[in-house]
Write a protein that holds these residues in place. Sequence first.
Motif, PDB file in Angstrom:
ATOM      1  N   LYS A   1       7.186   5.264  -2.724  1.00  0.00           N
ATOM      2  CA  LYS A   1       6.551   4.933  -1.441  1.00  0.00           C
ATOM      3  C   LYS A   1       7.245   5.740  -0.362  1.00  0.00           C
ATOM      4  O   LYS A   1       8.470   5.721  -0.270  1.00  0.00           O
ATOM      5  CB  LYS A   1       6.677   3.431  -1.150  1.00  0.00           C
ATOM      6  CG  LYS A   1       5.955   3.016   0.138  1.00  0.00           C
ATOM      7  CD  LYS A   1       5.890   1.508   0.277  1.00  0.00           C
ATOM      8  CE  LYS A   1       5.516   1.096   1.686  1.00  0.00           C
ATOM      9  NZ  LYS A   1       4.178   1.438   2.127  1.00  0.00           N
ATOM     10  N   GLU A   2       6.471   6.477   0.394  1.00  0.00           N
ATOM     11  CA  GLU A   2       6.985   7.337   1.470  1.00  0.00           C
ATOM     12  C   GLU A   2       8.134   8.204   0.978  1.00  0.00           C
ATOM     13  O   GLU A   2       9.198   8.288   1.598  1.00  0.00           O
ATOM     14  CB  GLU A   2       7.411   6.476   2.666  1.00  0.00           C
ATOM     15  CG  GLU A   2       6.224   5.859   3.377  1.00  0.00           C
ATOM     16  CD  GLU A   2       6.561   4.650   4.234  1.00  0.00           C
ATOM     17  OE1 GLU A   2       7.753   4.296   4.314  1.00  0.00           O
ATOM     18  OE2 GLU A   2       5.625   4.080   4.789  1.00  0.00           O
ATOM     19  N   GLY A   3       7.951   8.793  -0.208  1.00  0.00           N
ATOM     20  CA  GLY A   3       8.929   9.739  -0.739  1.00  0.00           C
ATOM     21  C   GLY A   3      10.152   9.099  -1.365  1.00  0.00           C
ATOM     22  O   GLY A   3      11.048   9.793  -1.847  1.00  0.00           O
TER      23      GLY A   3
ATOM     24  N   PHE B   1       0.845  -1.198   0.000  1.00  0.00           N
ATOM     25  CA  PHE B   1       0.000   0.000   0.000  1.00  0.00           C
ATOM     26  C   PHE B   1       0.878   1.245   0.000  1.00  0.00           C
ATOM     27  O   PHE B   1       2.056   1.206   0.381  1.00  0.00           O
ATOM     28  CB  PHE B   1      -0.928  -0.003   1.221  1.00  0.00           C
ATOM     29  CG  PHE B   1      -1.964  -1.086   1.145  1.00  0.00           C
ATOM     30  CD1 PHE B   1      -2.942  -1.056   0.164  1.00  0.00           C
ATOM     31  CD2 PHE B   1      -1.947  -2.158   2.034  1.00  0.00           C
ATOM     32  CE1 PHE B   1      -3.890  -2.067   0.067  1.00  0.00           C
ATOM     33  CE2 PHE B   1      -2.885  -3.169   1.948  1.00  0.00           C
ATOM     34  CZ  PHE B   1      -3.857  -3.130   0.958  1.00  0.00           C
ATOM     35  N   GLY B   2       0.299   2.364  -0.409  1.00  0.00           N
ATOM     36  CA  GLY B   2       1.049   3.623  -0.460  1.00  0.00           C
ATOM     37  C   GLY B   2       2.146   3.569  -1.511  1.00  0.00           C
ATOM     38  O   GLY B   2       3.128   4.312  -1.439  1.00  0.00           O
ATOM     39  N   ALA B   3       1.983   2.667  -2.499  1.00  0.00           N
ATOM     40  CA  ALA B   3       3.021   2.454  -3.525  1.00  0.00           C
ATOM     41  C   ALA B   3       2.482   2.939  -4.864  1.00  0.00           C
ATOM     42  O   ALA B   3       1.644   2.261  -5.479  1.00  0.00           O
ATOM     43  CB  ALA B   3       3.390   0.976  -3.597  1.00  0.00           C
TER      44      ALA B   3
END
Length: 529
Positions: free
Chosen positions: A242-244, A221-223
């Motif tokens: 993902k997460e910057g 997720f978040g990808a």
Amino acid sequence: MIRVGNIKVPLDFDFNDLEGFCSRKFGIYGNNLIKVRLAKKSVDARKKSDVHFIISLDIEARDEKRLQRSLKNAVPVNEFRYKINNVPPLSTRPVIVGFGPAGMFAALVLAMAGARPVVLERGADVDSRVKAVEEFRTTGRLDTECNIQFGEGGAGTFSDGKLTTGIKDKRIGWIMKRLVEFGAPDEIVYLAKPHIGTDKLRDVVKNLRERVISLGGEVIFGAKFCGYKAENGCISSVSYEKEGRLNTIEATDVILAAGHSARDVFELLYHENVSLSQKNFAVGVRIEHKREFIDKAMYGDFAGHPALKAADYKLAVHLPNGRALYTFCMCPGGEVVAASSEKNRLAVNGMSCFARNAENSNSALLVNVDTSDYGSEHPLAGMHFQRELEEKAFIAGGSDYSAPVITVGEFLGNTAGEDVVPSYRPGVKKVHPSEYLPDFVCESLKLGIPEMGRKIKGFDSSGAVLTGIESRSSSPVRINRGEDMQSISLKGLYPCGEGAGYAGGIVSAAADGMKCAEAVIDRINGKMF
Ligand SMILES: Cc1cc2nc3c(=O)[nH]c(=O)nc-3n(C[C@H](O)[C@H](O)[C@H](O)COP(=O)(O)OP(=O)(O)OC[C@H]3O[C@@H](n4cnc5c(N)ncnc54)[C@H](O)[C@@H]3O)c2cc1C
């Protein structure tokens, strides 16, 4: 087993005593009846004075051939068994972009084949997503990566979960059975118009994800998929944020199931010269009536009968201006929801819980938009057209994600009526649709709503509410693919589902996901097209 169809039964029919019914109705007694199950159930409300069910029964009995000859409307049941071919252990795993219905069913099939797929999903898992959606609906603060369009379960998670589809595909029965296995109500297997409801769908998508993982798949997720590399016209890796941080994975088979709202993905493909073409879509508003009114209009004096659920309807009218106005994605006992995914652009849609017991019933009222309306040959012209309308609707609503609303009475120039309270949150503002809809759409609504009022008396009543803008009914772009389900310009890329232009709705997207997964399995196993 034989299927006996077209059986008329009253609303108070006892569905718990199908054996007793079989002996009374067909004379199949005792040991002669091995098994009976409900195969289909629909409401026949064509005559308001005689609302009843029409059912089909699957009957397993001794001497079935003789039974079949003696009964009207009886045919043998040929159950389709869906077979998934296994793949050998892989060093490069298939990648799926998007975990909506298309991506979820592609992932399930690939995981069951032993291919251990990796899923990249830009949004969050469903529990975190529920919080983001609720935050937007109460405060107007939009998370552009996690909303009604993006996140686990895709655009279908916050929906009515209607499973009706226009396609005829032998995979549908398998899809329904899997949905039940993952927590959908049993009735979806036999109802003519099945629906799950957003409340139950949330568990279904979680359970499906758990199954994919238990079979060796991975869901990240978040990808956000943000690029790819190709060698000799074949995809070789994909990148995601993902997460910057930017990550790259080797990939030779990539199922792209990013949905119709992934406009950045369309832009990326356009800049990489992937073959795209324009596609028709439709635009309009949501119309809301009181649920009790629609129930009464459809069921007459039978409205409120405990065996009947909230009523639905489907209308289409052809207009003298050459356009058609039609209802779409009706949500009985549901609400109009904020479906934006981009800053300063507004979009609405509809969703319901399983009980469908909210105050209002709503439906999209859509006018077809033809590619000739885009005014440009650019493959993404439809998307630009959509964006422009959504910007206008955002401004018309007051630039805070409030939606522009108007009563039908005010819109048609009749007396104003206020009996329907709009369900849209975070807020509404009274604005005439001519401020955000093209003239031909306004004109079609003006011509078509009174026509619809002739089909359902009171549909055009002055108190009904129109909420705009419904602009995401389908994809305005097609990512062109060949017989092998791969992009015609980039091998290894499998454009899939609604965003790619090959599905419309939860079930057809799921079926398309399965087809793409089958194509990947065939390619891995060396089956040539
Ligand atoms: C509010 C609402 C109600 C609806 N009601 C119904 C209904 O009752 N019945 C029905 O049949 N249909 C309904 N629909 C339509 C239905 O949801 C869609 O047809 C269906 O979800 C399309 O499936 P899909 O998998 O092709 O795409 P989507 O469901 O759109 O899924 C695409 C997924 O890809 C992800 N994604 C996008 N870009 C990227 C990226 N760059 N990287 C990684 N991931 C990405 C998204 O986050 C999303 O999860 C509704 C839609 C909405 C919005």
